[in-house]
Write a protein that holds these residues in place. Structure first.
Motif, PDB file in Angstrom:
ATOM      1  N   TRP A  89       0.869  -1.179   0.122  1.00  0.00           N
ATOM      2  CA  TRP A  89      -0.232  -0.035  -0.114  1.00  0.00           C
ATOM      3  C   TRP A  89       0.797   1.269   0.024  1.00  0.00           C
ATOM      4  CZ3 TRP A  89      -1.503   4.367   2.638  1.00  0.00           C
ATOM      5  CH2 TRP A  89      -2.524   4.910   2.525  1.00  0.00           C
ATOM      6  N   ALA A  90       2.045   1.295   0.786  1.00  0.00           N
ATOM      7  CA  ALA A  90       2.756   2.364   0.815  1.00  0.00           C
ATOM      8  C   ALA A  90       3.632   2.588  -0.463  1.00  0.00           C
ATOM      9  CB  ALA A  90       3.967   2.239   1.861  1.00  0.00           C
ATOM     10  N   MET A  91       4.108   1.542  -1.103  1.00  0.00           N
ATOM     11  CA  MET A  91       4.396   1.584  -2.256  1.00  0.00           C
ATOM     12  C   MET A  91       3.714   2.010  -3.672  1.00  0.00           C
ATOM     13  SD  MET A  91       7.396  -1.552  -2.565  1.00  0.00           S
ATOM     14  CE  MET A  91       6.598  -2.912  -1.593  1.00  0.00           C
ATOM     15  N   LEU A  92       2.480   1.556  -3.394  1.00  0.00           N
ATOM     16  CA  LEU A  92       1.566   2.022  -4.310  1.00  0.00           C
ATOM     17  C   LEU A  92       1.420   3.780  -4.358  1.00  0.00           C
ATOM     18  CD1 LEU A  92      -0.687   1.967  -6.594  1.00  0.00           C
ATOM     19  CD2 LEU A  92      -2.443   1.440  -4.681  1.00  0.00           C
ATOM     20  N   ILE A  93       1.056   4.575  -3.107  1.00  0.00           N
ATOM     21  CA  ILE A  93       1.311   5.534  -3.084  1.00  0.00           C
ATOM     22  C   ILE A  93       2.722   6.344  -3.693  1.00  0.00           C
ATOM     23  CG2 ILE A  93       0.840   7.507  -1.409  1.00  0.00           C
ATOM     24  CD1 ILE A  93      -1.632   5.893  -1.685  1.00  0.00           C
ATOM     25  N   ILE A  94       3.886   5.716  -3.090  1.00  0.00           N
ATOM     26  CA  ILE A  94       5.121   6.339  -3.474  1.00  0.00           C
ATOM     27  C   ILE A  94       5.055   6.214  -4.985  1.00  0.00           C
ATOM     28  CG2 ILE A  94       7.555   5.948  -3.512  1.00  0.00           C
ATOM     29  CD1 ILE A  94       7.095   4.724  -0.638  1.00  0.00           C
ATOM     30  N   GLY A  95       4.894   5.121  -5.633  1.00  0.00           N
ATOM     31  CA  GLY A  95       4.917   4.963  -7.094  1.00  0.00           C
ATOM     32  C   GLY A  95       4.030   6.096  -7.803  1.00  0.00           C
ATOM     33  N   LEU A  96       2.982   6.264  -7.370  1.00  0.00           N
ATOM     34  CA  LEU A  96       2.004   7.244  -7.812  1.00  0.00           C
ATOM     35  C   LEU A  96       2.336   8.606  -7.833  1.00  0.00           C
ATOM     36  CD1 LEU A  96      -1.564   5.908  -6.862  1.00  0.00           C
ATOM     37  CD2 LEU A  96      -0.542   6.069  -9.197  1.00  0.00           C
ATOM     38  N   ALA A  97       2.983   9.031  -6.453  1.00  0.00           N
ATOM     39  CA  ALA A  97       3.620  10.370  -6.505  1.00  0.00           C
ATOM     40  C   ALA A  97       4.874  10.631  -7.352  1.00  0.00           C
ATOM     41  CB  ALA A  97       3.730  10.478  -4.899  1.00  0.00           C
ATOM     42  N   ASP A  98       5.700   9.702  -7.374  1.00  0.00           N
ATOM     43  CA  ASP A  98       6.965   9.972  -8.305  1.00  0.00           C
ATOM     44  C   ASP A  98       6.201   9.910  -9.500  1.00  0.00           C
ATOM     45  OD1 ASP A  98       9.395  10.529  -8.726  1.00  0.00           O
ATOM     46  OD2 ASP A  98      10.011   8.410  -8.423  1.00  0.00           O
ATOM     47  N   LEU A  99       5.379   9.177 -10.176  1.00  0.00           N
ATOM     48  CA  LEU A  99       5.131   9.098 -11.645  1.00  0.00           C
ATOM     49  C   LEU A  99       4.243  10.355 -12.061  1.00  0.00           C
ATOM     50  CD1 LEU A  99       4.674   7.524 -14.195  1.00  0.00           C
ATOM     51  CD2 LEU A  99       2.371   6.813 -13.125  1.00  0.00           C
ATOM     52  N   LYS A 100       3.517  11.048 -11.151  1.00  0.00           N
ATOM     53  CA  LYS A 100       2.789  12.122 -11.583  1.00  0.00           C
ATOM     54  C   LYS A 100       3.576  13.429 -11.185  1.00  0.00           C
ATOM     55  CE  LYS A 100      -1.595  12.529 -10.834  1.00  0.00           C
ATOM     56  NZ  LYS A 100      -2.153  12.433 -12.407  1.00  0.00           N
ATOM     57  N   TYR A 101       4.256  13.443 -10.052  1.00  0.00           N
ATOM     58  CA  TYR A 101       4.844  14.633  -9.629  1.00  0.00           C
ATOM     59  C   TYR A 101       6.463  14.686  -9.343  1.00  0.00           C
ATOM     60  CZ  TYR A 101      -0.095  15.663  -8.775  1.00  0.00           C
ATOM     61  OH  TYR A 101      -1.392  15.688  -8.693  1.00  0.00           O
ATOM     62  N   MET A 102       7.126  13.480  -9.552  1.00  0.00           N
ATOM     63  CA  MET A 102       8.494  13.530  -9.337  1.00  0.00           C
ATOM     64  C   MET A 102       8.922  13.752  -8.181  1.00  0.00           C
ATOM     65  SD  MET A 102       9.995  12.652 -12.533  1.00  0.00           S
ATOM     66  CE  MET A 102      11.664  13.309 -12.342  1.00  0.00           C
ATOM     67  N   VAL A 103       7.902  13.334  -7.023  1.00  0.00           N
ATOM     68  CA  VAL A 103       8.302  13.466  -5.603  1.00  0.00           C
ATOM     69  C   VAL A 103       8.299  12.020  -4.984  1.00  0.00           C
ATOM     70  CG1 VAL A 103       7.622  14.630  -3.573  1.00  0.00           C
ATOM     71  CG2 VAL A 103       7.974  15.956  -5.700  1.00  0.00           C
ATOM     72  N   ILE A 104       9.013  11.676  -4.016  1.00  0.00           N
ATOM     73  CA  ILE A 104       8.695  10.475  -3.105  1.00  0.00           C
ATOM     74  C   ILE A 104       8.447  10.955  -1.771  1.00  0.00           C
ATOM     75  CG2 ILE A 104       9.697   8.478  -2.153  1.00  0.00           C
ATOM     76  CD1 ILE A 104      11.218   8.187  -4.913  1.00  0.00           C
ATOM     77  N   PRO A 105       7.431  10.968  -1.196  1.00  0.00           N
ATOM     78  CA  PRO A 105       6.910  11.404   0.068  1.00  0.00           C
ATOM     79  C   PRO A 105       7.690  10.856   1.139  1.00  0.00           C
ATOM     80  CG  PRO A 105       4.943  11.158  -1.251  1.00  0.00           C
ATOM     81  CD  PRO A 105       5.972  10.458  -1.935  1.00  0.00           C
ATOM     82  N   ASP A 106       8.185  11.575   1.999  1.00  0.00           N
ATOM     83  CA  ASP A 106       8.760  10.805   3.100  1.00  0.00           C
ATOM     84  C   ASP A 106       8.163  10.207   4.203  1.00  0.00           C
ATOM     85  OD1 ASP A 106      11.526  11.738   2.431  1.00  0.00           O
ATOM     86  OD2 ASP A 106      11.437  13.614   3.686  1.00  0.00           O
ATOM     87  N   GLN A 107       6.743  10.523   4.255  1.00  0.00           N
ATOM     88  CA  GLN A 107       5.862   9.922   4.923  1.00  0.00           C
ATOM     89  C   GLN A 107       5.494   8.470   4.727  1.00  0.00           C
ATOM     90  OE1 GLN A 107       5.412  13.017   3.501  1.00  0.00           O
ATOM     91  NE2 GLN A 107       5.234  14.404   4.945  1.00  0.00           N
TER      92      GLN A 107
END
Length: 228
Positions: A89-107
């Motif tokens: 679940w955490a990796m899904l959110i990370i992957g989406l964030a990096d794909l759309k916004y080129m950011v990997i949220p620390d949270q």
């Protein structure tokens, strides 16, 4: 038979909840989580009504994926299924964030690292996850430093370093090395195809997080149960 039915019913409920929650959380998380340090969020990110990821059909697609993950892992070990759901679940959110916004949220990187506690019983020793973190984070850091020195520009963000270190805690040595090889291979193939088709520019920086997370999820889903 009753135990099997219970596992399936619980997997259906939790998988659906996880898929719907992933879309909701991604669309509602604070805009500053999706920005680099020192950058102000755009008006689009701050818009409370915009859908960063559309609910339909993605909530159903993600729900189906989590249901399959839970059913598969729960037949091996219920505790592994819980840990796998948390990590994926955490990796899904990370992957989406990096794909759309080129950011990997620390949270969510922290969330991924915390999920490693659920995998500890499946490692041969505590040194497995620690070494995995050193290998994953160390290789990414080396690539970032050497690539920056060679090309005189940033070739990899520090978010990728933290992501792989956290994933290394989850997967241990074998898993980390496997995901390193697989994510590098797939990202290279897609980059080559994109350049050949004219979709990508030669100097364009592309996100690596989706490949890391995709390969990490696949490893937990398809490979990990056979290691038990």
């Amino acid at each position: 038979m009753i135990i099997i039915i219970v596992k399936i019913v619980v997997s259906l409920f939790l998988g659906t909840l996880a898929g719907f929650a992933a879309i909701y959380i991604f669309n509602k998380m604070p805009a500053k989580w999706l920005c680099d340090y020192g950058h102000a969020p755009s008006q689009e990110l701050k818009d409370p009504y915009i859908q960063r990821v559309k609910g339909f059909p993605w909530r159903w697609i993600y729900a189906a994926g989590f249901i399959c993950l839970l059913i598969r892992l729960s037949f091996f070990d219920v505790r592994l299924a819980a840990a796998g759901l948390f990590a994926c679940w955490a990796m899904l959110i990370i992957g989406l964030a990096d794909l759309k916004y080129m950011v990997i949220p620390d949270q969510f990187v922290i969330m991924l690292a915390l999920s490693a506690f659920g995998f500890i019983p499946y490692h041969s020793s505590v040194w497995q996850p620690l070494t995995g973190a050193l290998i994953g984070g160390g290789v990414m850091l080396m690539v970032a430093v050497l690539g920056g020195a060679a090309f005189k520009k940033e070739v990899m963000g520090f978010g990728d370093v933290k992501l792989f270190a956290s994933l290394g805690l989850v997967l241990g040595i074998k898993g980390t090395v496997s995901v390193l090889i697989a994510s590098s291979l797939f990202s290279g193939i897609f980059a080559a195809v994109g350049l050949a088709s004219g979709k990508y520019r030669k100097d364009e920086v592309r996100p690596l997080g989706p490949y890391i997370c995709g390969c990490g999820i696949f490893y937990i889903f398809a490979v990990w149960p056979f290691l038990l």
